[in-house]
Scaffold this motif. Structure first.
Motif, PDB file in Angstrom:
ATOM      1  N   TYR A 115       1.452   3.364  11.724  1.00  0.00           N
ATOM      2  CA  TYR A 115       1.954   3.375  10.401  1.00  0.00           C
ATOM      3  C   TYR A 115       0.835   2.470   9.565  1.00  0.00           C
ATOM      4  CZ  TYR A 115       4.298   2.951   5.896  1.00  0.00           C
ATOM      5  OH  TYR A 115       4.618   2.924   4.680  1.00  0.00           O
ATOM      6  N   ASN A 116       0.859   1.238  10.198  1.00  0.00           N
ATOM      7  CA  ASN A 116       0.176   0.327   9.198  1.00  0.00           C
ATOM      8  C   ASN A 116      -1.394   0.650   9.575  1.00  0.00           C
ATOM      9  OD1 ASN A 116      -0.616  -1.211  11.550  1.00  0.00           O
ATOM     10  ND2 ASN A 116       1.402  -2.532  11.179  1.00  0.00           N
ATOM     11  N   GLN A 117      -1.737   1.397  10.505  1.00  0.00           N
ATOM     12  CA  GLN A 117      -3.287   1.704  10.701  1.00  0.00           C
ATOM     13  C   GLN A 117      -3.848   2.920  10.200  1.00  0.00           C
ATOM     14  OE1 GLN A 117      -5.351  -1.019  12.572  1.00  0.00           O
ATOM     15  NE2 GLN A 117      -3.426  -1.814  11.529  1.00  0.00           N
ATOM     16  N   GLY A 118      -2.732   3.556   9.550  1.00  0.00           N
ATOM     17  CA  GLY A 118      -2.944   4.886   9.149  1.00  0.00           C
ATOM     18  C   GLY A 118      -3.698   5.912  10.183  1.00  0.00           C
ATOM     19  N   LEU A 176      13.704  -5.617  11.365  1.00  0.00           N
ATOM     20  CA  LEU A 176      13.703  -4.483  11.772  1.00  0.00           C
ATOM     21  C   LEU A 176      13.020  -3.285  11.020  1.00  0.00           C
ATOM     22  CD1 LEU A 176      17.483  -4.550  12.499  1.00  0.00           C
ATOM     23  CD2 LEU A 176      15.615  -4.531  14.176  1.00  0.00           C
ATOM     24  N   GLY A 177      12.044  -3.967  10.151  1.00  0.00           N
ATOM     25  CA  GLY A 177      11.396  -2.930   9.144  1.00  0.00           C
ATOM     26  C   GLY A 177      10.070  -2.424   9.240  1.00  0.00           C
ATOM     27  N   GLY A 178       9.359  -2.598  10.434  1.00  0.00           N
ATOM     28  CA  GLY A 178       8.200  -2.233  10.637  1.00  0.00           C
ATOM     29  C   GLY A 178       7.000  -3.208  10.085  1.00  0.00           C
ATOM     30  N   HIS A 179       7.534  -4.356   9.947  1.00  0.00           N
ATOM     31  CA  HIS A 179       6.867  -5.425   9.262  1.00  0.00           C
ATOM     32  C   HIS A 179       6.278  -5.250   7.823  1.00  0.00           C
ATOM     33  CE1 HIS A 179       6.699  -7.233  13.201  1.00  0.00           C
ATOM     34  NE2 HIS A 179       5.985  -6.142  13.676  1.00  0.00           N
ATOM     35  N   GLY A 180       7.424  -4.837   7.023  1.00  0.00           N
ATOM     36  CA  GLY A 180       7.143  -4.492   5.591  1.00  0.00           C
ATOM     37  C   GLY A 180       7.043  -3.092   5.171  1.00  0.00           C
ATOM     38  N   ALA A 181       7.678  -2.183   6.157  1.00  0.00           N
ATOM     39  CA  ALA A 181       7.386  -0.701   5.662  1.00  0.00           C
ATOM     40  C   ALA A 181       8.389  -0.305   4.736  1.00  0.00           C
ATOM     41  CB  ALA A 181       7.431   0.107   7.087  1.00  0.00           C
ATOM     42  N   ARG A 221       4.998 -11.643  -1.195  1.00  0.00           N
ATOM     43  CA  ARG A 221       3.726 -10.881  -1.158  1.00  0.00           C
ATOM     44  C   ARG A 221       3.756  -9.346  -1.559  1.00  0.00           C
ATOM     45  NH1 ARG A 221      -1.430 -11.902   2.563  1.00  0.00           N
ATOM     46  NH2 ARG A 221      -2.315  -9.771   2.911  1.00  0.00           N
ATOM     47  N   THR A 222       2.744  -9.131  -2.414  1.00  0.00           N
ATOM     48  CA  THR A 222       2.943  -7.482  -2.603  1.00  0.00           C
ATOM     49  C   THR A 222       1.572  -6.686  -2.009  1.00  0.00           C
ATOM     50  OG1 THR A 222       1.727  -8.071  -4.480  1.00  0.00           O
ATOM     51  CG2 THR A 222       3.751  -7.905  -4.866  1.00  0.00           C
ATOM     52  N   THR A 223       0.888  -7.468  -1.190  1.00  0.00           N
ATOM     53  CA  THR A 223      -0.477  -6.860  -0.697  1.00  0.00           C
ATOM     54  C   THR A 223      -0.294  -7.056   0.894  1.00  0.00           C
ATOM     55  OG1 THR A 223      -1.730  -8.859  -0.922  1.00  0.00           O
ATOM     56  CG2 THR A 223      -1.849  -7.148  -2.371  1.00  0.00           C
ATOM     57  N   PRO A 224      -0.583  -6.025   1.721  1.00  0.00           N
ATOM     58  CA  PRO A 224      -0.420  -5.820   3.290  1.00  0.00           C
ATOM     59  C   PRO A 224      -1.362  -6.522   3.705  1.00  0.00           C
ATOM     60  CG  PRO A 224      -0.774  -3.857   2.572  1.00  0.00           C
ATOM     61  CD  PRO A 224      -0.856  -4.470   1.140  1.00  0.00           C
ATOM     62  N   ILE A 225      -1.149  -6.962   5.025  1.00  0.00           N
ATOM     63  CA  ILE A 225      -2.334  -7.947   5.849  1.00  0.00           C
ATOM     64  C   ILE A 225      -3.304  -6.770   6.188  1.00  0.00           C
ATOM     65  CG2 ILE A 225      -0.903  -7.423   8.081  1.00  0.00           C
ATOM     66  CD1 ILE A 225      -2.921 -10.508   7.052  1.00  0.00           C
ATOM     67  N   TYR A 226      -2.895  -5.590   6.421  1.00  0.00           N
ATOM     68  CA  TYR A 226      -3.965  -4.572   6.935  1.00  0.00           C
ATOM     69  C   TYR A 226      -4.306  -3.661   5.565  1.00  0.00           C
ATOM     70  CZ  TYR A 226      -2.425  -5.552  11.539  1.00  0.00           C
ATOM     71  OH  TYR A 226      -2.276  -6.094  12.985  1.00  0.00           O
ATOM     72  N   ASP A 227      -5.575  -3.409   5.502  1.00  0.00           N
ATOM     73  CA  ASP A 227      -6.353  -2.417   4.514  1.00  0.00           C
ATOM     74  C   ASP A 227      -5.636  -1.079   4.815  1.00  0.00           C
ATOM     75  OD1 ASP A 227      -7.386  -4.752   3.252  1.00  0.00           O
ATOM     76  OD2 ASP A 227      -9.270  -4.314   4.225  1.00  0.00           O
ATOM     77  N   THR A 228      -5.534  -0.703   5.710  1.00  0.00           N
ATOM     78  CA  THR A 228      -4.938   0.684   6.279  1.00  0.00           C
ATOM     79  C   THR A 228      -3.720   0.944   5.861  1.00  0.00           C
ATOM     80  OG1 THR A 228      -4.771  -0.069   8.439  1.00  0.00           O
ATOM     81  CG2 THR A 228      -6.780   1.069   8.097  1.00  0.00           C
ATOM     82  N   PHE A 229      -2.998  -0.141   5.533  1.00  0.00           N
ATOM     83  CA  PHE A 229      -1.476   0.146   5.402  1.00  0.00           C
ATOM     84  C   PHE A 229      -1.458   1.158   4.209  1.00  0.00           C
ATOM     85  CE2 PHE A 229       2.920  -0.939   4.446  1.00  0.00           C
ATOM     86  CZ  PHE A 229       3.534  -1.674   5.586  1.00  0.00           C
ATOM     87  N   PRO A 230      -0.496   2.163   4.350  1.00  0.00           N
ATOM     88  CA  PRO A 230      -0.356   3.267   3.206  1.00  0.00           C
ATOM     89  C   PRO A 230      -0.199   2.630   2.098  1.00  0.00           C
ATOM     90  CG  PRO A 230       0.872   3.997   5.301  1.00  0.00           C
ATOM     91  CD  PRO A 230       0.594   2.346   5.337  1.00  0.00           C
ATOM     92  N   ARG A 231      -0.759   3.117   1.049  1.00  0.00           N
ATOM     93  CA  ARG A 231      -0.666   2.856  -0.498  1.00  0.00           C
ATOM     94  C   ARG A 231       0.727   2.838  -1.097  1.00  0.00           C
ATOM     95  NH1 ARG A 231      -4.369   1.893  -4.813  1.00  0.00           N
ATOM     96  NH2 ARG A 231      -5.769   3.040  -3.337  1.00  0.00           N
ATOM     97  N   ASP A 232       1.280   1.670  -1.644  1.00  0.00           N
ATOM     98  CA  ASP A 232       2.500   1.624  -2.210  1.00  0.00           C
ATOM     99  C   ASP A 232       3.488   1.801  -0.954  1.00  0.00           C
ATOM    100  OD1 ASP A 232       1.572   1.640  -4.798  1.00  0.00           O
ATOM    101  OD2 ASP A 232       1.695   3.795  -4.983  1.00  0.00           O
ATOM    102  N   GLY A 233       3.127   1.559   0.158  1.00  0.00           N
ATOM    103  CA  GLY A 233       4.062   1.516   1.451  1.00  0.00           C
ATOM    104  C   GLY A 233       4.668   0.176   1.956  1.00  0.00           C
ATOM    105  N   LEU A 234       4.497  -0.844   0.909  1.00  0.00           N
ATOM    106  CA  LEU A 234       4.751  -2.239   1.381  1.00  0.00           C
ATOM    107  C   LEU A 234       6.157  -2.637   0.593  1.00  0.00           C
ATOM    108  CD1 LEU A 234       3.955  -4.621   2.991  1.00  0.00           C
ATOM    109  CD2 LEU A 234       3.149  -5.718   0.915  1.00  0.00           C
ATOM    110  N   SER A 235       7.054  -3.012   1.709  1.00  0.00           N
ATOM    111  CA  SER A 235       8.215  -3.745   1.248  1.00  0.00           C
ATOM    112  C   SER A 235       8.738  -4.686   2.103  1.00  0.00           C
ATOM    113  CB  SER A 235       9.408  -2.705   1.034  1.00  0.00           C
ATOM    114  OG  SER A 235      10.713  -3.311   0.641  1.00  0.00           O
ATOM    115  N   LEU A 236       7.997  -5.898   1.646  1.00  0.00           N
ATOM    116  CA  LEU A 236       8.010  -7.155   2.690  1.00  0.00           C
ATOM    117  C   LEU A 236       9.074  -7.987   2.663  1.00  0.00           C
ATOM    118  CD1 LEU A 236       6.405  -8.396   5.035  1.00  0.00           C
ATOM    119  CD2 LEU A 236       4.839  -9.545   3.354  1.00  0.00           C
ATOM    120  N   GLY A 237       9.680  -8.337   1.384  1.00  0.00           N
ATOM    121  CA  GLY A 237      10.699  -9.252   1.171  1.00  0.00           C
ATOM    122  C   GLY A 237      10.747  -9.857  -0.279  1.00  0.00           C
ATOM    123  N   SER A 238      11.603 -10.737  -0.406  1.00  0.00           N
ATOM    124  CA  SER A 238      11.973 -11.298  -1.666  1.00  0.00           C
ATOM    125  C   SER A 238      12.301 -12.648  -1.392  1.00  0.00           C
ATOM    126  CB  SER A 238      12.650 -10.561  -2.556  1.00  0.00           C
ATOM    127  OG  SER A 238      13.273 -11.520  -3.596  1.00  0.00           O
TER     128      SER A 238
END
Length: 555
Positions: A115-118, A176-181, A221-238
């Protein structure tokens, strides 16, 4: 903290009137506070250390007065099991099922997933399976690591869906969320969130949130660690609304206390009629090891330093802040009058960490630690307390497992227990801790990875190979996939000092057969190790030869 007299006596009398015969669902559904510590060892709580070793609390290095009082007030389990690492235990708690059924076999940091590598997902794989997960191991490896899923599917029946009529609230570590999926986070399972983070530790690679003091940046954080992470696919925390306390454990404790007071006010105003399920997942005492200097300085000169192998003042300070958080939360329940109808549960997700330098803790007298399938890696503290119902400072010696939480909480609350679970309600044990001859249980563990952690059963300092294990009644079998079986009688030898495999080969073979049958039927093949075609026995320093016993699993 954690008061036990005065108001509490009245609370117990009132609470006792709310329940019918033992085993009956309560007339008034209880609130539930479930506190999950991270990496807390079995003897890190003084009362548990005393139970196993006979050492008095004043002889011990760690200080856990609030957890000790929970033990003194409630029901504690001396043979409570989790998994060897945190994510599998969290999945088991949430589902009442073995996490390896879903491919959650280990705890990853932020490894590449399809997923995070596309990347295209191979047939039979999960998008959130890791593409590759391995430690930097130089020794010959007869097996190549299996895979692991990093996300728990929200379509599964999880605790917030099981607890009928409850307001479910989450605080702390998810993992348990795919590291922010997006779509796999606490809120997707039915939780209202206070502050949370979907990662193994307080940090997330380059976020800057590298310790217990600078976490808010990474959590928001609102930007993922991988550039390949799907656009608008991040939900990492608060990190939750400001202000933030200077130390994470204290900050989360403050948020828990504020939730309790807010709920009590809403209830008093008639705005809230639902009971709550408050799932409070601390990051303490997971690495990175970090604590306020004044707390570390309190422990450094203590003469008890070194007792039971506990020699790390920094870790002792982290344990103290964790213990203080429990006291603050229970005090808030008492001050608001909620304690009389609240069940408090406390446990840890795996054994204590012995592989840091210097070691964070020592699980003595148990063998091994986090990452191992020995008792030091999977036996954890477990405490239940509800005034007027589960109380008395009693111990239960029957084996229980983290898969039991879901059916037990369902039965206690009068909720329907799902059919497809592996766990069993332990309500009869809570009501009668000294229950004679409870039905024998069978438990399964599976870890398909070579792990940098030292093998505690090997005299040579070598990393762990893939391991699986089964406990049937009093006997526990550890299968080292490199070609070794270890058999222990848990009733006579809980510290795993006497391997019976040579004396009881029939028992060994029967248990190995049961374990392999279960794995074949319930764990997808890519979550199993696979033979390394390049393995050569030359240069392998293990004092026992490679022997492939996987046999029928792959037939």
């Amino acid at each position: 903290m954690l008061k036990t007299k005065g108001v509490l006596i009245l609370s117990i009398l009132l609470a006792g009137a709310s329940y019918g015969a033992p085993g009956a669902a309560p007339a008034k559904k209880p609130n539930i506070v479930f506190i999950l510590a991270d990496d807390l060892g079995i003897t890190d709580i003084s009362a548990f250390a005393t139970h196993y070793t006979g050492k008095k609390s004043e002889e011990l290095f760690y200080e856990t007065p609030n957890l000790d009082r929970l033990v003194g007030n409630g029901i504690s389990f001396s043979q409570a099991y989790a998994n060897q690492l945190c994510a599998p235990t969290r999945a088991a708690i949430m589902t009442g099922r073995y996490a390896s059924r879903f491919g959650i076999t280990t705890a990853t940091v932020v490894e590449p997933t399809f997923y995070n590598q596309g990347l295209p997902v191979p047939d039979g794989f999960n998008p959130h399976d890791v593409v590759e997960h391995k430690d930097d191991i130089k020794e010959p490896q007869a097996w190549i690591n299996g895979s692991s899923s990093t996300a728990l599917d929200p379509s599964l029946t999880t605790l917030p869906k099981v607890l009928e009529g409850y307001r479910s609230v989450f605080l702390g570590k998810w993992h348990l969320g795919g590291h922010g999926a997006k779509g796999f986070q606490p809120q997707d399972h039915g939780f209202e969130t206070l502050a949370w983070f979907d990662a193994a530790g307080t940090h997330y690679f380059d976020t800057g949130a590298t310790d217990y003091k600078s976490w808010p940046y990474g959590w928001n954080r609102t930007t993922p660690i991988y550039d390949t992470f799907p656009r608008d696919g991040l939900s990492l925390g608060s990190a939750g609304p400001a202000p933030h306390a200077g130390y994470l454990t204290d900050d989360l404790a403050g948020r828990a206390v504020r939730f309790v007071h807010s709920y009590a006010e809403e209830q008093a105003a008639g705005k809230e009629t639902r009971p709550f399920f408050f799932y409070f997942c601390h990051f303490a005492v997971h690495t990175p090891l970090e604590a306020p200097r004044e707390t570390i300085d309190h422990f450094a000169p203590k003469p008890q330093l070194g007792t039971l192998g506990h020699s790390n003042a920094l870790y002792a300070a982290m344990v103290k802040h964790l213990d203080d958080s429990v006291g603050r939360l229970v005090d808030a329940l008492e001050e608001t009058g909620l304690l009389e109808n609240t069940l408090v549960v406390f446990t840890s997700d795996n054994g204590g960490v012995e592989y840091t330098d210097p070691p964070a803790t020592d699980n003595f007298p148990f063998n091994g630690g986090k990452g191992c399938l020995n008792e030091g890696g999977v036996r954890v503290p477990q405490i239940w307390w509800m005034p007027g119902r589960f109380e008395g400072g009693r111990w239960c010696n029957a084996p229980v497992n983290c898969i039991d939480f879901l059916p037990t909480l369902a039965e206690i609350t009068g909720s329907k227990i799902p059919q497809e679970i592996d766990g069993t309600s332990i309500l009869p044990l809570l009501e009668t801790p000294n229950l004679k001859d409870p039905a024998p249980r069978t438990f399964i563990w599976h870890y398909p990875f070579n792990l940098i952690v030292k093998d505690p059963d090997c005299d040579v300092p070598l990393p762990l190979t893939p391991h699986s294990a089964i406990r049937m009644g009093d006997y526990k079998l550890i299968w080292d996939w490199h070609g070794r079986l270890l058999l222990f009688d848990m009733a006579a030898d809980p510290y795993e000092s006497n391997d019976l495999s040579k004396q009881m080969p029939e028992q060994c073979n029967r248990m190995l057969g049961e374990l392999k049958t279960w794995l074949k039927a319930n764990v997808d093949r890519h979550y199993m190790p696979r033979r390394n075609p390049d393995y050569k026995a030359e240069g392998d320093l293990r004092p026992y030869p490679f022997n492939d016993w996987s046999g029928s699993i792959f037939e």
